[in-house]
Design a protein around this motif. Structure first.
Motif, PDB file in Angstrom:
ATOM      1  N   ARG A 199       0.833  -1.202   0.000  1.00 17.29           N
ATOM      2  CA  ARG A 199       0.000   0.000   0.000  1.00 17.29           C
ATOM      3  C   ARG A 199       0.874   1.261   0.000  1.00 17.29           C
ATOM      4  O   ARG A 199       0.568   2.235  -0.686  1.00 17.29           O
ATOM      5  CB  ARG A 199      -0.902  -0.034   1.227  1.00 17.29           C
ATOM      6  CG  ARG A 199      -1.785   1.162   1.361  1.00 17.29           C
ATOM      7  CD  ARG A 199      -2.546   1.098   2.680  1.00 17.29           C
ATOM      8  NE  ARG A 199      -3.952   1.340   2.463  1.00 17.29           N
ATOM      9  CZ  ARG A 199      -4.903   1.034   3.336  1.00 17.29           C
ATOM     10  NH1 ARG A 199      -4.604   0.477   4.478  1.00 17.29           N
ATOM     11  NH2 ARG A 199      -6.153   1.306   3.078  1.00 17.29           N
ATOM     12  N   GLN A 200       1.978   1.215   0.761  1.00 14.62           N
ATOM     13  CA  GLN A 200       2.882   2.381   0.767  1.00 14.62           C
ATOM     14  C   GLN A 200       3.493   2.606  -0.608  1.00 14.62           C
ATOM     15  O   GLN A 200       3.598   3.748  -1.068  1.00 14.62           O
ATOM     16  CB  GLN A 200       4.008   2.169   1.781  1.00 14.62           C
ATOM     17  CG  GLN A 200       3.525   2.260   3.216  1.00 14.62           C
ATOM     18  CD  GLN A 200       4.663   2.112   4.212  1.00 14.62           C
ATOM     19  OE1 GLN A 200       5.710   1.529   3.900  1.00 14.62           O
ATOM     20  NE2 GLN A 200       4.466   2.628   5.401  1.00 14.62           N
ATOM     21  N   GLU A 203       0.913   4.119  -2.838  1.00 12.66           N
ATOM     22  CA  GLU A 203       0.659   5.545  -2.581  1.00 12.66           C
ATOM     23  C   GLU A 203       1.754   6.416  -3.188  1.00 12.66           C
ATOM     24  O   GLU A 203       1.481   7.494  -3.723  1.00 12.66           O
ATOM     25  CB  GLU A 203       0.494   5.791  -1.078  1.00 12.66           C
ATOM     26  CG  GLU A 203      -0.927   5.425  -0.647  1.00 12.66           C
ATOM     27  CD  GLU A 203      -1.136   5.321   0.868  1.00 12.66           C
ATOM     28  OE1 GLU A 203      -0.228   5.696   1.643  1.00 12.66           O
ATOM     29  OE2 GLU A 203      -2.229   4.843   1.257  1.00 12.66           O
ATOM     30  N   LEU A 204       2.974   5.904  -3.136  1.00  5.59           N
ATOM     31  CA  LEU A 204       4.095   6.629  -3.750  1.00  5.59           C
ATOM     32  C   LEU A 204       3.872   6.759  -5.258  1.00  5.59           C
ATOM     33  O   LEU A 204       4.040   7.834  -5.844  1.00  5.59           O
ATOM     34  CB  LEU A 204       5.369   5.820  -3.485  1.00  5.59           C
ATOM     35  CG  LEU A 204       6.702   6.481  -3.689  1.00  5.59           C
ATOM     36  CD1 LEU A 204       6.893   7.576  -2.648  1.00  5.59           C
ATOM     37  CD2 LEU A 204       7.819   5.431  -3.565  1.00  5.59           C
ATOM     38  N   ARG A 206       1.033   6.528  -6.868  1.00  2.00           N
ATOM     39  CA  ARG A 206      -0.151   7.341  -7.171  1.00  2.00           C
ATOM     40  C   ARG A 206       0.114   8.824  -6.944  1.00  2.00           C
ATOM     41  O   ARG A 206      -0.478   9.665  -7.613  1.00  2.00           O
ATOM     42  CB  ARG A 206      -1.344   6.875  -6.343  1.00  2.00           C
ATOM     43  CG  ARG A 206      -2.661   7.305  -6.986  1.00  2.00           C
ATOM     44  CD  ARG A 206      -3.855   6.855  -6.184  1.00  2.00           C
ATOM     45  NE  ARG A 206      -3.648   7.164  -4.782  1.00  2.00           N
ATOM     46  CZ  ARG A 206      -4.345   6.644  -3.783  1.00  2.00           C
ATOM     47  NH1 ARG A 206      -5.277   5.767  -4.022  1.00  2.00           N
ATOM     48  NH2 ARG A 206      -4.102   7.004  -2.540  1.00  2.00           N
ATOM     49  N   SER A 207       1.012   9.138  -6.024  1.00  2.00           N
ATOM     50  CA  SER A 207       1.285  10.563  -5.827  1.00  2.00           C
ATOM     51  C   SER A 207       2.011  11.142  -7.034  1.00  2.00           C
ATOM     52  O   SER A 207       1.860  12.317  -7.354  1.00  2.00           O
ATOM     53  CB  SER A 207       2.032  10.818  -4.516  1.00  2.00           C
ATOM     54  OG  SER A 207       3.300  10.222  -4.582  1.00  2.00           O
ATOM     55  N   ALA A 208       2.762  10.314  -7.747  1.00  2.00           N
ATOM     56  CA  ALA A 208       3.435  10.782  -8.968  1.00  2.00           C
ATOM     57  C   ALA A 208       2.537  10.640 -10.196  1.00  2.00           C
ATOM     58  O   ALA A 208       2.635  11.431 -11.130  1.00  2.00           O
ATOM     59  CB  ALA A 208       4.738  10.005  -9.168  1.00  2.00           C
ATOM     60  N   TYR A 209       1.680   9.623 -10.206  1.00  2.00           N
ATOM     61  CA  TYR A 209       0.797   9.329 -11.353  1.00  2.00           C
ATOM     62  C   TYR A 209      -0.618   9.118 -10.820  1.00  2.00           C
ATOM     63  O   TYR A 209      -0.998   7.987 -10.496  1.00  2.00           O
ATOM     64  CB  TYR A 209       1.291   8.079 -12.107  1.00  2.00           C
ATOM     65  CG  TYR A 209       2.725   8.209 -12.553  1.00  2.00           C
ATOM     66  CD1 TYR A 209       3.037   8.859 -13.748  1.00  2.00           C
ATOM     67  CD2 TYR A 209       3.758   7.739 -11.764  1.00  2.00           C
ATOM     68  CE1 TYR A 209       4.354   9.028 -14.139  1.00  2.00           C
ATOM     69  CE2 TYR A 209       5.080   7.905 -12.139  1.00  2.00           C
ATOM     70  CZ  TYR A 209       5.368   8.550 -13.328  1.00  2.00           C
ATOM     71  OH  TYR A 209       6.680   8.725 -13.702  1.00  2.00           O
ATOM     72  N   PRO A 210      -1.401  10.197 -10.725  1.00  2.00           N
ATOM     73  CA  PRO A 210      -2.706  10.115 -10.045  1.00  2.00           C
ATOM     74  C   PRO A 210      -3.671   9.104 -10.665  1.00  2.00           C
ATOM     75  O   PRO A 210      -4.563   8.618  -9.979  1.00  2.00           O
ATOM     76  CB  PRO A 210      -3.254  11.539 -10.170  1.00  2.00           C
ATOM     77  CG  PRO A 210      -2.055  12.396 -10.385  1.00  2.00           C
ATOM     78  CD  PRO A 210      -1.061  11.574 -11.124  1.00  2.00           C
ATOM     79  N   THR A 213      -4.327   3.972  -9.910  1.00  2.00           N
ATOM     80  CA  THR A 213      -5.059   3.737  -8.662  1.00  2.00           C
ATOM     81  C   THR A 213      -5.239   2.267  -8.314  1.00  2.00           C
ATOM     82  O   THR A 213      -5.785   1.943  -7.271  1.00  2.00           O
ATOM     83  CB  THR A 213      -6.465   4.348  -8.769  1.00  2.00           C
ATOM     84  OG1 THR A 213      -7.117   3.782  -9.916  1.00  2.00           O
ATOM     85  CG2 THR A 213      -6.410   5.863  -8.922  1.00  2.00           C
TER      86      THR A 213
END
Ligand SMILES: *Cc1c(COP(=O)(O)O)cnc(C)c1O
Length: 249
Positions: A199-200, A203-204, A206-210, A213
């Protein structure tokens, strides 16, 4: 017993097992405070015939997964010939020389773990006029990561430290879309903390590539833990279709 009677018995059995899996997903979602529609069930149909895929499709499933191209390519073709319109997910280790075949039927490849595969899948997707969603398979085995850092080459997934670089390659590759991450829980440790690490990583990414998901995690034995840690796609074989011969992973 006639084969028609056998098929209708098989359909009833699959319907019961599907109901059981759906109930487990619903319970895990409720326990995690998530909505049931946040998790997509992918039926992993390896070793089972196209007739089982047809039964599950008639019962409302649209997502199917396979782990070997030799089996998946003819099965996808048989299902297409039956008029079924399905999303195929390729979830197994993939050699670059099979990328051309997989690119013809798979909408999603869950096991992208190296640059060579990114380039091969991208060029075949462009040739086929398709766009393939790629998930980065993450190796969650911390001992394997330590061995790799010491020079031992790892298999079956990119290590967490290498995921962002691979994400950038996928995002830049024509014919591919970055969907998110996938993992198999490592053997010999409880799955939940491993899924928390996934999950971490997710999230990393997704923060760069929204748009990335998707979190593909959880199988028959550990889908509840995966859902608790944010899985959006569970890959379920045995609990849905029954046991396989032991040598088929
Ligand atoms: C076979 C397989 C599954 C399904 O495993 P079950 O334990 O039968 O639910 C999920 N993911 C991958 C990558 C597989 O190879």
């Amino acid at each position: 017993m006639t084969s028609q009677a056998q098929e209708s018995q098989r359909r009833e059995q699959l319907a019961r097992q599907l109901e059981g899996v759906r109930a487990r997903i619903a319970d895990a979602c409720a326990a995690a405070g998530r909505r049931g529609d946040e998790v997509t069930l992918i039926a992993i149909t390896k070793t089972f015939p196209a007739s089982d895929v047809a039964h599950l499709a008639a019962l409302g499933l649209g997502d199917f997964g396979e782990n070997r191209d030799q089996e998946a390519a003819p099965k996808a073709a048989q299902c297409a010939a039956l008029g079924l319109s399905l999303r195929w997910h390729f979830v197994g280790q993939l050699q670059a020389n099979k990328a051309g075949s997989v690119a013809r039927y798979a909408q999603v490849v869950h096991s992208v773990d190296r640059s060579r595969l990114v380039r091969a899948l991208g060029s075949h997707a462009v040739t086929a006029g398709r766009q393939i969603t790629c998930l980065i398979q993450v190796n969650l085995d911390e001992e394997a990561a330590a061995a790799a850092a010491a020079g031992d080459s790892g298999r079956g997934g990119a290590f967490p430290a290498d995921v962002l670089a691979l994400a950038a390659e996928i995002a830049a590759q024509d014919g591919l879309a970055l969907g998110g991450v996938m993992a198999v829980a490592p053997l010999g440790e409880p799955p939940r903390p491993a899924f928390a690490r996934l999950r971490q990583v997710a999230e990393l990414v997704r923060s760069a590539y929204p748009g990335a998901t998707m979190i593909s995690a959880g199988m028959s034995g550990d889908m509840d833990d995966a859902i608790a840690e944010g899985a959006t796609h569970v890959r379920v074989g045995t609990a849905l279709l029954g046991g396989r011969p032991p040598f088929v992973r």
